[in-house]
Write a protein that holds these residues in place. Structure first.
Motif, short mmCIF file in Angstrom:
data_model
loop_
_atom_site.label_atom_id
_atom_site.label_comp_id
_atom_site.label_asym_id
_atom_site.label_seq_id
_atom_site.Cartn_x
_atom_site.Cartn_y
_atom_site.Cartn_z
N ALA A 53 24.90 -62.06 46.30
CA ALA A 53 23.94 -61.13 46.88
C ALA A 53 23.28 -60.27 45.82
O ALA A 53 22.05 -60.08 45.82
CB ALA A 53 24.62 -60.24 47.93
N VAL A 54 24.07 -59.76 44.88
CA VAL A 54 23.51 -58.93 43.80
C VAL A 54 22.55 -59.76 42.95
O VAL A 54 21.42 -59.34 42.66
CB VAL A 54 24.63 -58.34 42.93
CG1 VAL A 54 24.05 -57.67 41.69
CG2 VAL A 54 25.44 -57.32 43.72
N GLY A 55 22.98 -60.95 42.55
CA GLY A 55 22.12 -61.80 41.75
C GLY A 55 20.85 -62.18 42.48
O GLY A 55 19.75 -62.17 41.90
N MET A 66 20.73 -51.50 39.61
CA MET A 66 21.89 -51.43 40.51
C MET A 66 21.78 -50.20 41.42
O MET A 66 22.31 -50.21 42.54
CB MET A 66 23.18 -51.38 39.70
CG MET A 66 23.54 -52.69 39.02
SD MET A 66 23.82 -54.05 40.19
CE MET A 66 25.35 -53.51 40.97
N ASP A 67 21.10 -49.17 40.97
CA ASP A 67 20.94 -47.97 41.80
C ASP A 67 20.13 -48.26 43.06
O ASP A 67 20.24 -47.54 44.06
CB ASP A 67 20.24 -46.86 41.01
CG ASP A 67 21.12 -46.28 39.91
OD1 ASP A 67 22.36 -46.43 40.02
OD2 ASP A 67 20.59 -45.70 38.96
N GLU A 82 21.97 -53.29 51.97
CA GLU A 82 21.05 -52.17 52.17
C GLU A 82 20.49 -51.79 50.82
O GLU A 82 21.24 -51.49 49.89
CB GLU A 82 21.77 -50.98 52.81
CG GLU A 82 20.87 -49.81 53.12
CD GLU A 82 21.63 -48.64 53.75
OE1 GLU A 82 21.13 -47.50 53.67
OE2 GLU A 82 22.73 -48.88 54.30
N ILE A 83 19.17 -51.83 50.70
CA ILE A 83 18.53 -51.57 49.41
C ILE A 83 17.36 -50.61 49.56
O ILE A 83 16.83 -50.42 50.66
CB ILE A 83 18.03 -52.88 48.76
CG1 ILE A 83 16.90 -53.50 49.59
CG2 ILE A 83 19.16 -53.88 48.56
CD1 ILE A 83 16.22 -54.69 48.93
N GLY A 174 27.66 -60.61 36.20
CA GLY A 174 27.36 -59.82 35.02
C GLY A 174 26.89 -58.42 35.35
O GLY A 174 27.30 -57.44 34.73
N LEU A 175 26.03 -58.31 36.35
CA LEU A 175 25.53 -56.99 36.76
C LEU A 175 26.65 -56.12 37.32
O LEU A 175 26.71 -54.91 37.05
CB LEU A 175 24.42 -57.16 37.80
CG LEU A 175 23.11 -57.74 37.26
CD1 LEU A 175 22.24 -58.25 38.39
CD2 LEU A 175 22.36 -56.69 36.44
N LEU A 176 27.53 -56.71 38.12
CA LEU A 176 28.62 -55.95 38.71
C LEU A 176 29.67 -55.53 37.68
O LEU A 176 30.42 -54.57 37.91
CB LEU A 176 29.30 -56.76 39.82
CG LEU A 176 28.53 -56.88 41.13
CD1 LEU A 176 29.12 -57.96 42.01
CD2 LEU A 176 28.52 -55.54 41.86
#
Length: 250
Positions: A53-55, A66-67, A82-83, A174-176
């Motif tokens: 989901a993040v990717g 990420m914020d 939720e973004i 990687g982002l997480l």
């Protein structure tokens, strides 16, 4: 647990047919719902879904930090995100689909990646073999793509029936885990067309390496996005396209 199941089959070899059990990858229909408004369903392995989901949100230009991700909840095959919808209001999405049925956004803008990162060609040659050796589901079934992200001494590998989802998962990982993506590279099994290379520009990854070929569309995005492509990474050979000084040969 490896997502594999056995099914009935008939093996035919040397003019002889025999009943057998064959392993196949166990994929599911995964649904990602964004802000209770936008819904995406695609075929994927029910594994590493938060990373996916993040990717996906980054790679489809729905968020750029990420914020901007306020919440991600995974409940079985359902993902709710939720973004901050600032980018959603200005971007065209749901305009094309990947080979596994997941909807992808249209490429409207390409921001060049700024990075001084370099990697030795011998490391890339070693990593493609390591990638294959870590592809447990592919080894058992032949039914997945595999992707890895390399950052410092970390090499994280994910598999999926969709090459897009596999790459989304490793970038999301990687982002997480606070990787500096400008000092990382992605290596994976699959062609390098525009819709794959654009993921690198949106996430800020300077190098995409593969055992397969680039498409002209991918090369054009690589030029616009300052991405180095490494293709035909097989045995002791490879081709390097665009910004070749990121790959060290001596």
């Amino acid at each position: 647990m490896m997502k594999v199941e056995e099914i009935d089959a008939i093996n035919y070899k040397n003019n002889e047919a025999t009943e057998a059990k064959e392993k196949v990858v166990l994929d599911e229909t995964i649904t990602l719902t964004i802000n209770n408004e936008i819904s995406r369903s695609l075929s994927a392995i029910e594994d590493s879904l938060e990373e996916f989901a993040v990717g996906y949100l980054f790679n489809e230009n729905m968020v750029n930090s990420m914020d901007a991700i306020k919440k991600i909840e995974v409940n079985g095959v359902q993902i709710n995100a939720e973004i901050d919808d600032t980018l959603l209001k200005t971007n065209e999405t749901v305009l094309c689909s990947d080979s596994a049925g997941g909807w992808r956004s249209k490429i409207k803008h390409v921001n060049p990646v700024q990075s001084t990162f370099q990697v030795h060609v011998s490391e890339l040659i070693d990593r493609i073999e390591e990638l294959k050796n870590n592809a447990e589901i592919w080894q058992a079934t032949g039914g997945t793509h595999v992707a890895g992200i390399v950052y410092k001494d970390q090499f994280v590998v994910k598999e999926d029936v969709s090459r897009h989802v596999a790459v989304d998962k490793v970038i999301g990982y990687g982002l997480l885990h606070d990787f500096d993506l400008s000092q990382s590279y992605v290596i994976y099994s699959g062609r390098m067309p525009a819709d794959m290379v654009i993921k690198m520009t949106r996430a800020g990854v300077p190098i995409l390496a593969s055992n397969a070929a680039p498409a002209n569309s991918g090369y054009n995005i690589a030029k616009k996005g300052n991405i180095t492509l490494v293709g035909f990474l097989r045995g002791q050979r490879c081709n390097v396209y665009n910004n070749q000084n990121r790959v060290i040969f001596d």
